[in-house]
Design an enzyme around this catalytic site. Structure first.
Site: not given
Ligand code: ADE
Length: 234
Positions: A15, A177, A201
């Site tokens: 990114e 996270m 996911d």
């Protein structure tokens, strides 16, 4: 620098690599093992940084951005696992609230509550989240969800583990996270923040395979489109 910069923090190299070419007048400062890239995107002063993975890395990065670089607001980008029904790979989630799903000082404090703060959920800044939601809507073909994102120092890679999270936190849309750690650090500094995540996911038994495939193929393009659209309209 005339204005303090907006910070854009990426969880992943892919990114940051997609955002760096947008940066004019770039100069880089290294601090605490991290590179902080200053510059201008669409006329806005910004600082781009890579957080590293997990709550401590994210909180450390956020504190440096606010304290050493005086960032006036912070946007965290990255990927997440979909938890709620209908939150599917390729969708985008803009957080309205964040919670640390692995915080548990019970019975001293209620489960999930951050001790001595009196709360488990930290609100994202409404204006910033609104602006990122609007930017996401103008990226055609992207489905947007808004609500609770939960964070913890664990990659959720089994249907059994994501079932547990869904049972404990039925309104959680996605799991990652870092976001809730950034939220707590920004709350301490009283600085506005927002979190925008692309779903890589479904936090199930195939999560690790889907994650790797997705970050290579899609995530950075979606992040770049949303951030560009947001900064063009600030
Ligand atoms: N980030 C992306 N997918 C994730 C998952 N399944 N668990 C935790 N963090 C994630």
């Amino acid at each position: 620098m005339p204005h303090s910069p907006a910070a854009i923090v990426s969880a992943m190299h892919e990114e940051l690599r997609a955002l760096l070419p947008l940066l004019d007048d770039r100069h880089t400062v290294r601090l605490a093992g991290r590179d902080f890239h200053h510059g201008v995107i669409h006329g806005q002063p910004v600082v781009l940084a890579l957080s590293g993975i997990g709550k401590v890395a994210a909180a450390t990065t956020a504190v440096l951005l606010m304290h050493a670089f005086d960032s006036r607001q912070l946007v965290f980008t990255g990927v997440a696992g979909g938890l709620a029904a209908g939150v599917n790979v390729g969708d985008v989630v803009v957080a309205r609230q964040l919670l640390q799903h692995d915080m548990d000082a019970s019975p001293l404090f209620p489960r999930f509550e951050v001790p001595l703060t009196g709360r488990a959920r930290f609100d994202a800044d409404t204006d910033l989240a609104d602006a990122l939601a609007a930017a996401t809507r103008s990226c055609s073909g992207v489905r947007l969800h808004q609500g609770l994102i939960v964070s913890g120092d664990r990659f959720i890679a089994s249907a059994a583990d994501s079932d547990v999270l869904r049972a404990l936190l039925p309104d959680a849309l996605a799991v990652e996270m870092e976001g809730a750690a950034v939220a707590q650090a920004c709350a301490d500094f009283g600085r506005p923040f927002a979190v925008v995540r692309t779903i890589s996911d479904r936090a199930d038994d195939a999560a690790h395979l889907d994650f790797v495939r997705f970050i290579d193929e899609v995530a950075s393009a979606t992040t770049r489109a949303i951030i560009e659209e947001w900064l063009a309209h600030v």
